[in-house]
Design an enzyme around this catalytic site. Structure first.
Site, short mmCIF file in Angstrom:
data_model
loop_
_atom_site.label_atom_id
_atom_site.label_comp_id
_atom_site.label_asym_id
_atom_site.label_seq_id
_atom_site.Cartn_x
_atom_site.Cartn_y
_atom_site.Cartn_z
N GLY A 85 -4.99 -2.03 4.88
CA GLY A 85 -4.17 -3.16 4.42
C GLY A 85 -4.86 -4.50 4.60
O GLY A 85 -4.93 -5.32 3.68
N ARG A 86 -5.42 -4.72 5.78
CA ARG A 86 -6.03 -6.03 6.07
C ARG A 86 -7.41 -6.19 5.44
O ARG A 86 -8.06 -7.22 5.62
CB ARG A 86 -6.05 -6.27 7.58
CG ARG A 86 -6.70 -5.17 8.39
CD ARG A 86 -6.36 -5.31 9.88
NE ARG A 86 -6.85 -4.19 10.67
CZ ARG A 86 -6.18 -3.07 10.88
NH1 ARG A 86 -5.00 -2.89 10.31
NH2 ARG A 86 -6.68 -2.11 11.65
N LYS A 138 0.84 -1.19 0.00
CA LYS A 138 0.00 0.00 0.00
C LYS A 138 0.89 1.25 0.00
O LYS A 138 0.69 2.17 -0.77
CB LYS A 138 -0.91 -0.03 1.23
CG LYS A 138 -1.82 1.15 1.36
CD LYS A 138 -2.79 0.98 2.53
CE LYS A 138 -3.54 2.27 2.79
NZ LYS A 138 -4.48 2.15 3.90
N GLU A 151 10.37 -4.74 4.74
CA GLU A 151 10.49 -6.12 4.29
C GLU A 151 10.23 -6.23 2.78
O GLU A 151 10.97 -6.89 2.05
CB GLU A 151 9.46 -7.01 5.02
CG GLU A 151 9.70 -7.19 6.50
CD GLU A 151 9.00 -6.15 7.35
OE1 GLU A 151 8.78 -5.00 6.87
OE2 GLU A 151 8.67 -6.48 8.50
N GLU A 188 -5.16 -7.22 14.59
CA GLU A 188 -4.63 -5.89 14.24
C GLU A 188 -5.77 -4.86 14.31
O GLU A 188 -5.54 -3.70 14.61
CB GLU A 188 -3.98 -5.91 12.85
CG GLU A 188 -3.01 -4.76 12.63
CD GLU A 188 -2.23 -4.84 11.32
OE1 GLU A 188 -2.83 -4.64 10.26
OE2 GLU A 188 -1.01 -5.09 11.37
N LYS A 192 9.05 -1.18 14.51
CA LYS A 192 9.66 -0.76 13.24
C LYS A 192 10.75 0.28 13.52
O LYS A 192 11.85 0.22 12.97
CB LYS A 192 8.61 -0.11 12.33
CG LYS A 192 7.69 -1.07 11.62
CD LYS A 192 6.82 -0.27 10.63
CE LYS A 192 5.62 -1.06 10.15
NZ LYS A 192 4.69 -0.27 9.36
N HIS A 232 -5.06 -33.81 16.01
CA HIS A 232 -3.93 -34.65 16.42
C HIS A 232 -2.81 -33.82 17.00
O HIS A 232 -1.67 -34.28 17.10
CB HIS A 232 -3.45 -35.48 15.23
CG HIS A 232 -4.51 -36.43 14.75
ND1 HIS A 232 -4.71 -37.67 15.32
CD2 HIS A 232 -5.49 -36.28 13.82
CE1 HIS A 232 -5.74 -38.26 14.73
NE2 HIS A 232 -6.23 -37.44 13.81
O1 F6P Z 1 2.11 -4.26 9.89
C1 F6P Z 1 1.54 -3.03 9.64
C2 F6P Z 1 1.05 -2.91 8.25
O2 F6P Z 1 0.83 -1.55 8.07
C3 F6P Z 1 -0.22 -3.71 7.95
O3 F6P Z 1 -1.36 -3.12 8.42
C4 F6P Z 1 -0.13 -3.78 6.47
O4 F6P Z 1 -1.03 -4.69 5.96
C5 F6P Z 1 1.31 -4.13 6.30
O5 F6P Z 1 1.98 -3.36 7.28
C6 F6P Z 1 1.89 -3.91 4.93
O6 F6P Z 1 1.91 -2.56 4.56
P1 F6P Z 1 2.14 -2.14 3.06
O7 F6P Z 1 1.06 -2.70 2.24
O8 F6P Z 1 2.11 -0.64 3.07
O9 F6P Z 1 3.48 -2.66 2.62
#
Ligand code: F6P
Length: 533
Positions: free
Chosen positions: A257-258, A198, A204, A343, A502, A374
């Site tokens: 995001g979610r 987003k 990452e 979240e 972060k 199991h």
């Molecule tokens: O972990 C926090 C967060 O902002 C989530 O809510 C989101 O889905 C994720 O990081 C990824 O963010 P982005 O889509 O901006 O890379």
């Protein structure tokens, strides 16, 4: 608009009294004996999803009071505000409009923008699916959190509808052990990378995207080939362009995001199952949106599930809920729901920032049945904590092995039955336990083989795990989380809790290289020193 928090209502006080009088001591076995129609009285049909709520620790009176609680908290006005695009994500000043992403053209805010991107994205997906022309056999989605978990959950769930010649890969973790084995098996000419973020700033994702880009160049690719083999799904079109991506599918800050699998973030899903199935997924979610928007509170499935969650969390004080989908395709559903619920509702202050005097999000966890049976079901049956379980069963499989399916269904029914019925010590005494030690007294063995029972569960039934049914199921969970969050008076749409870690990682990264321990706490300093040794 000023809303009441659940604990500021008359219904809350009434529920507290009801819990002491009838709630705490409710026995499911007696409740079924008293009311032979309990199943009919406590089950609900929503689009694509039937819910048996009768094995829960509640009755008609509890439901009436909980529904009154929702009314007093003006749940309907809150829901309508969300659907109309009011900025209900107050801490970020944003609207919350994932429902607009699945609304038919012309029926919701931002319709032109939404359908413009959707049409373009689905046309692109169809082009990729034409492997003879596109040459694409592998699609790698690089994203994390909401930019990963939705597609990663939906793609295997809809495997029966998926293109057999294209393999989807999901890379999320900044740990290089995630991307390395994926790249090892790929050829650049056959591979499409989707950089899904987003913000297009997430550490990452950016780090993995850079590794993928370098790998592509190292294999003989050039900038022109990168433009062909990398696409972006993001709200930050400029950052994507700076990366060298020219094909971008945008979305908007009002998509959390979610809650984003319905947007351009769903591109891997669209490539896997094609445009028509993607539209069916949206259609199922929209059907659930309409149910949520129009069904009376007492017959509104997401509302009733959200109310049950409040009942369990705040009155019974259950702190976790286990999800057991009896469909292997739903193996990533528990992880998806963890983000969706924890979240969203893992918050400790209300909308005004006032600390809450009650518990919010439960821990959500689980594994597909029968695997979980199991592993940890022992604890669900005989452990000291009561953990409500949510079973998800699918009537018709999308495989040809009727005998396997019957066994899966029998196990699903047996588990909720066992949790509720339990087994008395008397019954256990009358049985022969083949593996019991002969050195132990009969009563001792029987005590070990006693099940308390009266353990609650919900069973959700789908006819077939089609794209439409899955869309409805996911939207059901979204609105359920909205319901409990609204009653708790929290902002379910921000996630400040992920910020601190972060920021600290940003501080520690250079220290790992330099060895600077200045100002660190003793434990972090000790660990960092060992890692550098
Ligand atoms: O972990 C926090 C967060 O902002 C989530 O809510 C989101 O889905 C994720 O990081 C990824 O963010 P982005 O889509 O901006 O890379």
């Amino acid at each position: 608009m000023d809303f009441k928090r659940c604990d500021q209502t008359v219904a809350w006080t009434a529920l507290a009294g009801h819990f002491e009088g009838h709630g705490r001591g409710l026995d499911l076995r007696e409740a079924f004996a008293r009311d032979p129609q309990r199943f009919e009285h406590l089950s609900l049909q929503a689009p694509e999803v039937f819910a048996d709520l009768s094995k829960n620790l509640w009755d008609g009176a509890t439901r009436r009071l909980l529904t009154e609680l929702a009314r007093e908290c003006q749940l309907e006005a809150r829901r309508d505000a969300m659907l109309a695009g009011a900025p209900i994500n107050t801490t970020e000043g944003r609207a919350v409009l994932h429902t607009a992403l699945r609304a038919p053209r012309g029926t919701a805010p931002f319709s032109d923008e939404v359908h413009g991107v959707l049409d373009r994205m689905l046309a692109f997906a169809e082009g990729v699916r034409d492997s003879a022309t596109s040459g694409i056999r592998h699609v790698v989605n690089i994203g994390i959190g909401g930019s990963d978990l939705g597609p990663q959950m939906v793609v295997p769930a809809l495997d029966a509808f998926a293109h057999p010649g294209i393999t989807l890969h999901f890379v999320s973790n900044v740990d290089g052990h995630d991307i390395t084995p994926v790249l090892r098996r790929l050829k650049p000419a056959e591979t499409l990378f989707i950089i899904a973020s987003k913000t297009f700033t997430t550490q990452e994702t950016m780090a993995n995207a850079a590794v993928a880009r370098q790998w592509f160049l190292d294999q003989g690719g050039d900038e022109a080939a990168i433009a062909q083999h990398f696409v972006g799904a993001t709200t930050n079109l400029k950052a994507a362009a700076d990366f060298g991506i020219h094909t971008t599918f945008g979305f908007w800050d009002w998509v959390g995001g979610r809650y984003s699998l319905w947007s351009a973030i769903g591109l891997p899903i669209a490539i896997a199952v094609g445009a028509d199935h993607f539209r069916a997924l949206l259609d199922g979610a929209h059907a659930m949106d309409r149910h949520f928007a129009t069904a009376p509170l007492a017959e509104n499935l997401p509302v009733q599930l959200g109310l049950l969650d409040v009942w369990y969390r705040n009155f019974h004080r259950f702190s976790s809920r286990s999800v057991a989908p009896y469909h292997q395709g739903l193996k990533r559903l528990p992880a998806y729901l963890q983000q969706l619920e924890m979240e969203s509702n893992g918050k400790q202050v209300d909308l005004d920032g006032t600390p809450l005097p009650f518990g919010t999000s439960p821990v959500v966890w689980g594994e597909p049945g029968t695997n979980g049976q199991h592993a940890y079901f022992q604890m669900l049956h005989q452990g000291t904590d009561v953990i409500p379980v949510e079973f998800i069963a699918v009537q018709h499989p999308t495989h040809p092995h009727a005998d396997l399916h019957a066994k899966a269904l029998a196990n699903c029914l047996a588990q909720s039955q066992a949790l509720m019925l339990g087994k008395t010590t008397e019954t256990a005494l009358a049985e022969k336990a083949p593996t019991a030690s002969a050195a132990l007294g009969k009563l001792t063995v029987a005590r070990h083989r006693t099940f308390p029972g009266n353990r609650p569960s919900t069973t959700l039934l789908l006819e077939t795990l089609t794209p439409r049914a899955l869309g409805a199921l996911i939207a059901l969970y979204e609105h359920r989380v909205f319901t409990s969050g609204a009653l708790w008076g929290i902002n379910s749409f921000d996630q400040w809790g992920v910020e601190l870690g972060k920021a600290l990682a940003g501080d520690l990264l250079p220290r790992l290289a330099s060895g600077d321990l200045e100002g660190l706490d003793g434990s972090t300093a000790g660990l960092l020193k060992r890692l550098r040794a």
